[in-house]
Scaffold this active site. Structure first.
Site, PDB file in Angstrom:
ATOM      1  N   GLU A  48     -11.141   9.028   4.544  1.00  0.00           N
ATOM      2  CA  GLU A  48     -12.355   9.745   4.972  1.00  0.00           C
ATOM      3  C   GLU A  48     -12.909   9.206   6.283  1.00  0.00           C
ATOM      4  O   GLU A  48     -13.713   9.862   6.943  1.00  0.00           O
ATOM      5  CB  GLU A  48     -13.436   9.620   3.885  1.00  0.00           C
ATOM      6  CG  GLU A  48     -13.100  10.314   2.582  1.00  0.00           C
ATOM      7  CD  GLU A  48     -14.166  10.073   1.525  1.00  0.00           C
ATOM      8  OE1 GLU A  48     -14.056  10.645   0.431  1.00  0.00           O
ATOM      9  OE2 GLU A  48     -15.126   9.306   1.815  1.00  0.00           O
ATOM     10  N   THR A  49     -12.526   7.988   6.640  1.00  0.00           N
ATOM     11  CA  THR A  49     -13.177   7.337   7.790  1.00  0.00           C
ATOM     12  C   THR A  49     -12.171   7.084   8.913  1.00  0.00           C
ATOM     13  O   THR A  49     -10.992   7.378   8.806  1.00  0.00           O
ATOM     14  CB  THR A  49     -13.778   5.974   7.360  1.00  0.00           C
ATOM     15  OG1 THR A  49     -12.698   5.053   7.111  1.00  0.00           O
ATOM     16  CG2 THR A  49     -14.636   6.123   6.120  1.00  0.00           C
TER      17      THR A  49
ATOM     18  N   TYR B 119      -1.408  -3.550   7.822  1.00  0.00           N
ATOM     19  CA  TYR B 119      -2.001  -4.493   8.773  1.00  0.00           C
ATOM     20  C   TYR B 119      -1.358  -5.872   8.655  1.00  0.00           C
ATOM     21  O   TYR B 119      -1.139  -6.563   9.651  1.00  0.00           O
ATOM     22  CB  TYR B 119      -3.518  -4.608   8.551  1.00  0.00           C
ATOM     23  CG  TYR B 119      -4.221  -5.425   9.597  1.00  0.00           C
ATOM     24  CD1 TYR B 119      -4.527  -6.761   9.354  1.00  0.00           C
ATOM     25  CD2 TYR B 119      -4.557  -4.871  10.826  1.00  0.00           C
ATOM     26  CE1 TYR B 119      -5.162  -7.524  10.322  1.00  0.00           C
ATOM     27  CE2 TYR B 119      -5.190  -5.628  11.801  1.00  0.00           C
ATOM     28  CZ  TYR B 119      -5.486  -6.960  11.538  1.00  0.00           C
ATOM     29  OH  TYR B 119      -6.106  -7.721  12.504  1.00  0.00           O
ATOM     30  N   GLU B 120      -0.956  -6.276   7.460  1.00  0.00           N
ATOM     31  CA  GLU B 120      -0.332  -7.598   7.236  1.00  0.00           C
ATOM     32  C   GLU B 120       1.124  -7.630   7.697  1.00  0.00           C
ATOM     33  O   GLU B 120       1.748  -8.687   7.729  1.00  0.00           O
ATOM     34  CB  GLU B 120      -0.432  -7.984   5.765  1.00  0.00           C
ATOM     35  CG  GLU B 120      -1.809  -8.480   5.349  1.00  0.00           C
ATOM     36  CD  GLU B 120      -2.844  -7.383   5.330  1.00  0.00           C
ATOM     37  OE1 GLU B 120      -2.518  -6.242   4.917  1.00  0.00           O
ATOM     38  OE2 GLU B 120      -3.983  -7.647   5.758  1.00  0.00           O
TER      39      GLU B 120
ATOM     40  N   CYS C 132       3.117   2.539   5.155  1.00  0.00           N
ATOM     41  CA  CYS C 132       2.668   3.932   5.101  1.00  0.00           C
ATOM     42  C   CYS C 132       1.148   3.945   5.159  1.00  0.00           C
ATOM     43  O   CYS C 132       0.482   3.456   4.233  1.00  0.00           O
ATOM     44  CB  CYS C 132       3.154   4.593   3.806  1.00  0.00           C
ATOM     45  SG  CYS C 132       2.539   6.268   3.594  1.00  0.00           S
TER      46      CYS C 132
ATOM     47  N   ARG D  58       9.016  12.174   4.653  1.00  0.00           N
ATOM     48  CA  ARG D  58       9.668  11.265   5.625  1.00  0.00           C
ATOM     49  C   ARG D  58      10.184   9.981   4.974  1.00  0.00           C
ATOM     50  O   ARG D  58      10.590   9.062   5.651  1.00  0.00           O
ATOM     51  CB  ARG D  58       8.685  10.956   6.758  1.00  0.00           C
ATOM     52  CG  ARG D  58       8.428  12.168   7.655  1.00  0.00           C
ATOM     53  CD  ARG D  58       7.114  12.084   8.413  1.00  0.00           C
ATOM     54  NE  ARG D  58       6.943  13.236   9.312  1.00  0.00           N
ATOM     55  CZ  ARG D  58       6.526  14.430   8.922  1.00  0.00           C
ATOM     56  NH1 ARG D  58       6.211  14.644   7.616  1.00  0.00           N
ATOM     57  NH2 ARG D  58       6.427  15.445   9.779  1.00  0.00           N
TER      58      ARG D  58
ATOM     59  N   PHE E 208       9.355  -0.631  14.225  1.00  0.00           N
ATOM     60  CA  PHE E 208       8.153   0.018  13.692  1.00  0.00           C
ATOM     61  C   PHE E 208       8.564   1.126  12.710  1.00  0.00           C
ATOM     62  O   PHE E 208       8.785   2.269  13.107  1.00  0.00           O
ATOM     63  CB  PHE E 208       7.339   0.599  14.857  1.00  0.00           C
ATOM     64  CG  PHE E 208       6.024   1.204  14.456  1.00  0.00           C
ATOM     65  CD1 PHE E 208       5.864   2.577  14.346  1.00  0.00           C
ATOM     66  CD2 PHE E 208       4.923   0.402  14.194  1.00  0.00           C
ATOM     67  CE1 PHE E 208       4.641   3.145  13.993  1.00  0.00           C
ATOM     68  CE2 PHE E 208       3.699   0.959  13.839  1.00  0.00           C
ATOM     69  CZ  PHE E 208       3.565   2.336  13.741  1.00  0.00           C
TER      70      PHE E 208
ATOM     71  N   TRP F  78       0.849  -1.201   0.000  1.00  0.00           N
ATOM     72  CA  TRP F  78       0.000   0.000   0.000  1.00  0.00           C
ATOM     73  C   TRP F  78       0.878   1.241   0.000  1.00  0.00           C
ATOM     74  O   TRP F  78       1.865   1.323   0.740  1.00  0.00           O
ATOM     75  CB  TRP F  78      -0.879   0.017   1.240  1.00  0.00           C
ATOM     76  CG  TRP F  78      -2.288  -0.439   1.043  1.00  0.00           C
ATOM     77  CD1 TRP F  78      -2.734  -1.731   0.950  1.00  0.00           C
ATOM     78  CD2 TRP F  78      -3.451   0.391   0.936  1.00  0.00           C
ATOM     79  NE1 TRP F  78      -4.101  -1.759   0.810  1.00  0.00           N
ATOM     80  CE2 TRP F  78      -4.570  -0.469   0.789  1.00  0.00           C
ATOM     81  CE3 TRP F  78      -3.650   1.769   0.955  1.00  0.00           C
ATOM     82  CZ2 TRP F  78      -5.864   0.013   0.663  1.00  0.00           C
ATOM     83  CZ3 TRP F  78      -4.940   2.247   0.837  1.00  0.00           C
ATOM     84  CH2 TRP F  78      -6.032   1.371   0.683  1.00  0.00           C
TER      85      TRP F  78
ATOM     86  N   HIS G 187     -11.050   4.304   9.684  1.00  0.00           N
ATOM     87  CA  HIS G 187     -10.247   3.106   9.391  1.00  0.00           C
ATOM     88  C   HIS G 187      -8.770   3.342   9.706  1.00  0.00           C
ATOM     89  O   HIS G 187      -8.083   2.470  10.237  1.00  0.00           O
ATOM     90  CB  HIS G 187     -10.436   2.728   7.923  1.00  0.00           C
ATOM     91  CG  HIS G 187      -9.953   1.369   7.594  1.00  0.00           C
ATOM     92  ND1 HIS G 187      -8.976   1.121   6.668  1.00  0.00           N
ATOM     93  CD2 HIS G 187     -10.323   0.160   8.083  1.00  0.00           C
ATOM     94  CE1 HIS G 187      -8.744  -0.169   6.590  1.00  0.00           C
ATOM     95  NE2 HIS G 187      -9.552  -0.786   7.447  1.00  0.00           N
TER      96      HIS G 187
END
Ligand SMILES: Nc1c(NC[C@H](O)[C@H](O)[C@H](O)CO)[nH]c(=O)[nH]c1=O
Ligand SMILES: CC(=O)[C@@H](O)COP(=O)(O)O
Length: 163
Positions: free
Chosen positions: A94-95, A66-67, A89, A136, A122, A31, A97
């Protein structure tokens, strides 16, 4: 913001131990690949710069941040590495999530490290927008991938010093 005051990758290379004796896993999320690809290059090149051998770097790709949790867990379960560097990253949409992903990844990676008693670094950007992420990942605020690699070497060295 503190990050506006300095390059976040501003550290002294003289205080970084040699990575020659260590083996590292790198898990990188696909992603926002423009950003995570730059983080990966930063991390990989930083490991080499500090004498880590190419054959001692195991790199794998996962779908999203998440993976990274499962990726780090599998890496530590199946490979004898001294530390795992997790690169991703997450950019606010909009939510809410974003909030759930960021919290899950931060807590999940911490738990994976504790489960295996190995450093899990991390290296996940959690930003409001793409520009903050690019700043960054090799931009004006340095490269979090560099920082993650340096941290991994330092933690691997610490582990050895405590043995
Ligand atoms: N929106 C972003 C995601 N979302 C995907 C999740 O990480 C995960 O792959 C999905 O929920 C399936 O489990 N991931 C990122 O890394 N960055 C984002 O901005
Ligand atoms: C962090 C995310 O998962 C986010 O990019 C998804 O976008 P949205 O909140 O607009 O569905």
């Amino acid at each position: 913001m503190a990050s506006n005051l300095k390059n976040l990758s501003d550290f002294s290379h003289t205080t970084v131990p040699s990575g020659q004796a260590f083996k590292f896993g790198i898990i990188v999320a696909s992603w926002n690949a423009q950003v995570t690809g730059a983080l990966y290059k930063g991390a990989y090149n930083s490991l080499l710069k500090h004498q880590v051998l190419e054959e001692n770097i195991i790199s794998v790709e996962v779908a999203g941040s998440y993976e990274l949790i499962a990726g780090a867990d599998l890496m530590l379960a199946k490979k004898q590495v001294d530390a795992v560097i997790c690169l991703g990253c997450v950019i606010q949409g909009e939510t809410r999530h974003f909030d759930f992903i960021c919290d899950a990844v931060a807590n999940g990676l911490a738990n994976v490290g504790l489960k295996h008693t190995k450093p899990v670094i991390f290296g996940v950007l959690t930003t409001d927008n793409l520009n903050q992420a690019l700043d960054r990942a090799g931009g004006k605020h340095g490269n979090k991938g560099d920082e993650a690699a340096i941290t991994a070497i330092k933690m691997a060295d610490l582990n050895t010093s405590l043995s």
